[in-house]
Scaffold this motif. Structure first.
Motif, mmCIF file in Angstrom:
data_model
loop_
_atom_site.group_PDB
_atom_site.id
_atom_site.type_symbol
_atom_site.label_atom_id
_atom_site.label_comp_id
_atom_site.label_asym_id
_atom_site.label_seq_id
_atom_site.Cartn_x
_atom_site.Cartn_y
_atom_site.Cartn_z
ATOM 1 N N ARG A 369 0.839 -1.187 0.000
ATOM 2 C CA ARG A 369 0.000 0.000 0.000
ATOM 3 C C ARG A 369 0.882 1.249 0.000
ATOM 4 O O ARG A 369 1.982 1.246 0.567
ATOM 5 N N HIS A 371 0.059 4.092 1.533
ATOM 6 C CA HIS A 371 -0.020 4.598 2.904
ATOM 7 C C HIS A 371 -0.179 3.423 3.860
ATOM 8 O O HIS A 371 -0.715 2.379 3.484
ATOM 9 N N GLN A 373 -2.289 1.393 6.309
ATOM 10 C CA GLN A 373 -3.721 1.277 6.468
ATOM 11 C C GLN A 373 -4.038 0.618 7.804
ATOM 12 O O GLN A 373 -3.225 -0.133 8.352
ATOM 13 N N THR A 374 -5.220 0.910 8.309
ATOM 14 C CA THR A 374 -5.612 0.341 9.597
ATOM 15 C C THR A 374 -5.963 -1.136 9.440
ATOM 16 O O THR A 374 -6.197 -1.629 8.332
ATOM 17 N N GLU A 377 -9.351 -1.557 7.688
ATOM 18 C CA GLU A 377 -9.333 -1.340 6.239
ATOM 19 C C GLU A 377 -8.781 -2.550 5.498
ATOM 20 O O GLU A 377 -9.077 -2.749 4.321
#
Length: 584
Positions: A369, A371, A373-374, A377
């Protein structure tokens, strides 16, 4: 079987079968007890003089993935209710989407937070759509268990302490109407703290209102009566003990102080639900957390200083409470089920191990990814998550900042541990980057989603980004680590000289006689214990809890396997199974 009837309210009293009734109820959560012990705990409730059991129903246990429902094993709420019926107990069910209960996310499923726009506990249609799908399944199971259908359920709650959170009456009506439209026709009620704010926000004029408190019953009922002068005095949660957070003192309440307050309510004719009669255990990753001045995760034990201990033993509070009930009700001679043995199995050698970094590809499916991600997500609910990227060099020493960490992160440079960044202090770690660059690994532990208050929306992992100096870092490889597939690990003989860094340790032991026991881990720092594939929960050297309860039904005659995930380091390759709990 119970005679077809309904619990009703008339002239400030509860009536059942047209006779006045005083409910003396005790809270027992089936989801905190192995099913083999449900009958034992319920028999002890009856033996103490109670006539009713109350339980919450946690949505996240019963719909762990959206659209996938679980009502088997520890989630078989129908079986629990039928056992209570067989014993002769009435049942109060609290099936709100939200339950608090010091339970992970207050019982809400983590997958709700995959939508960053989700609004909780309010008239927000995407949220209500999820509740409707769940209630379509849940209420169909509860409907035949109602007293109006010859079952033991006499009352059900709408939402839970809603006045502590909001004042959306349109939402409360929606939950109430959703229950009724699905065939729920027993007495419905709300429960809230006895304050103007909470009673104004959490009640409905056409529902029975009850109050939750741990002391000062006269003042509490007086406040309830200001708003509902024609309603009976009912304490839906009498807090006779309390729960513990990691790093705090173990809570205890004098048995006779609790019993005397309880007796005061019984003398006045009030109906009372004893919260908790038996607390049980936050197995796995199901502990919740609070946030007052700071984030405070709840320990694995939910002993709650109850009449029954975490392992089901009678405590001095049991006898004090039974004596209090005996002053106002006829109680039969004390008859108890056969005692469950507590066994000291002794020392267990953890003879095999494997490093987390050497097993990432085996127990995780990495994703790339831009960014971080949690967890939510990425479709992950609980456990750990590891974020990896590289930092180009050279760069002078600067601060690494996580924006924000939920909840506790171990930071590694080229696999070497350099420090912890946690949610409490939101600290930074400084280092320089050599010309060849470095690999940055951040292992984040989800320590439990907040279960109460305005900060309920609590996504886990890294919520925004990671900065070195002022610069955000991108291009991440992310390893979800829910820790639900450890049977694929390949262990090697443990090395006494290399017991640092996140690692899995494995030991085996033989059992001839099965009984309850307690896992003691002297010299271990922080991690999770699995017995025969079952996640017992977390340990942490900061206490107060020093042992983990291991119920006998999780053991088997012959060889048993224990796997421990230790995040830091250990002093020795051994643990102990002892016959006495240590809760602080």
């Amino acid at each position: 079987m119970f005679r077809l009837s309904n619990l009703t309210v008339r002239e400030k009293k509860l009536y059942l079968n047209d006779d006045p009734i005083q409910l003396i109820s005790g809270a027992i959560h089936y989801f905190r007890i192995v099913p083999e012990y449900w009958e034992d705990r319920l028999l002890k409730l009856k033996a103490c003089g109670f006539n009713c059991v109350e339980t919450y129903i946690p949505w996240n246990l019963h719909e762990p993935k959206e659209g996938q429902f679980n009502f088997t094993g520890i989630a078989d709420v129908e079986k629990f209710i039928r056992i209570a019926e067989k014993i002769g107990l009435y049942v109060i069910v609290r099936p709100s989407p939200y339950i608090c209960a010091e339970w992970e996310f207050g019982g809400l499923p983590a997958w709700l937070l995959a939508d960053r726009n989700m609004r909780l506990r309010s008239y927000y249609e995407p949220y209500l759509d999820k509740i409707d799908a769940y209630y379509d399944v849940l209420m169909e199971k509860l409907k035949p268990l109602q007293m109006t259908n010859d079952g033991p359920i006499i009352a059900m709650q709408v939402e839970n302490e809603y006045g502590s959170y909001g004042n959306d009456k349109k939402y409360l009506h929606y939950i109430k109407d959703g229950m009724i439209s699905r065939g729920i026709d027993v007495l419905l009620f709300t429960s809230d703290g006895p304050t103007d704010l909470m009673l104004q926000g959490g009640t409905l004029p056409d529902l029975l209102a009850t109050a939750n408190f741990g002391s000062k019953p006269k003042e509490s009922f007086d406040k309830l009566n200001e708003y509902f002068p024609n309603s009976p005095d009912i304490c839906m949660e009498f807090w006779n003990g309390w729960f513990d957070h990691w790093g705090e003192e173990h809570h205890q309440r004098d048995p006779y102080d609790a019993a005397n307050t309880f007796a005061e309510m019984l003398k006045g004719g009030a109906s009372v639900n004893f919260y908790m009669f038996h607390g049980g255990t936050n197995f796995g990753f199901y502990n919740g957390a609070n946030y007052d001045d700071k984030y405070a995760p709840t320990v694995t034990s939910y002993d709650y200083d109850c009449p029954l201990s975490e392992s089901g033993d009678l405590t001095p509070k049991f006898y004090a409470v039974r004596e209090a009930i005996g002053k106002y009700k006829n109680i039969e001679e004390l008859k108890l089920p056969e005692p469950i043995p507590k066994i000291n199995y002794g020392k267990i050698d953890m003879v095999e191990s494997i490093k987390l970094f050497d097993s990432l590809e085996v127990i995780s499916e990495p994703v790339r990814r831009t960014h971080p991600q949690t967890m939510e997500e990425l479709g992950q609910d609980y456990g750990f998550i590891l974020y990896r990227t590289t930092i180009e060099g050279p760069k002078p020493e600067a601060q690494l900042t996580i924006q924000d960490v939920r909840d506790r992160a171990l930071v590694f440079i080229d696999r070497e541990f350099i420090g912890v960044i946690d949610r409490w202090d939101n600290n930074t770690i400084s280092f320089e980057v050599p010309e060849k660059g470095v690999q940055l690994d951040i292992l984040v532990e989800n320590l439990g989603r907040i279960n109460y208050g305005p900060l309920l929306k609590d996504p886990k992992g890294i919520t925004e980004g990671v900065r070195f100096e002022r610069q955000f870092l991108y291009d991440w490889t992310i390893f979800p680590l829910p820790m639900n597939n450890l049977d694929s690990l390949t262990f090697k003989k443990a090395n006494n000289l290399d017991n640092s860094g996140p690692s899995f340790y494995r030991g085996v032991f033989n059992v001839e006689e099965i009984g309850d026991t307690f896992v003691e881990l002297p010299g271990w720092k922080k991690g999770v214990v699995f017995i025969n594939g079952f996640n017992l929960g977390r340990y942490w050297e900061i206490g107060p809890q020093e042992t983990l309860y291991l119920p006998g039904p999780l053991l088997k005659k012959g060889e048993n396997e224990i796997i421990i995930f230790e995040m830091h380091s250990i002093d020795r390759l051994e643990i102990f199974l002892i016959d006495t709990p240590k809760l602080g």
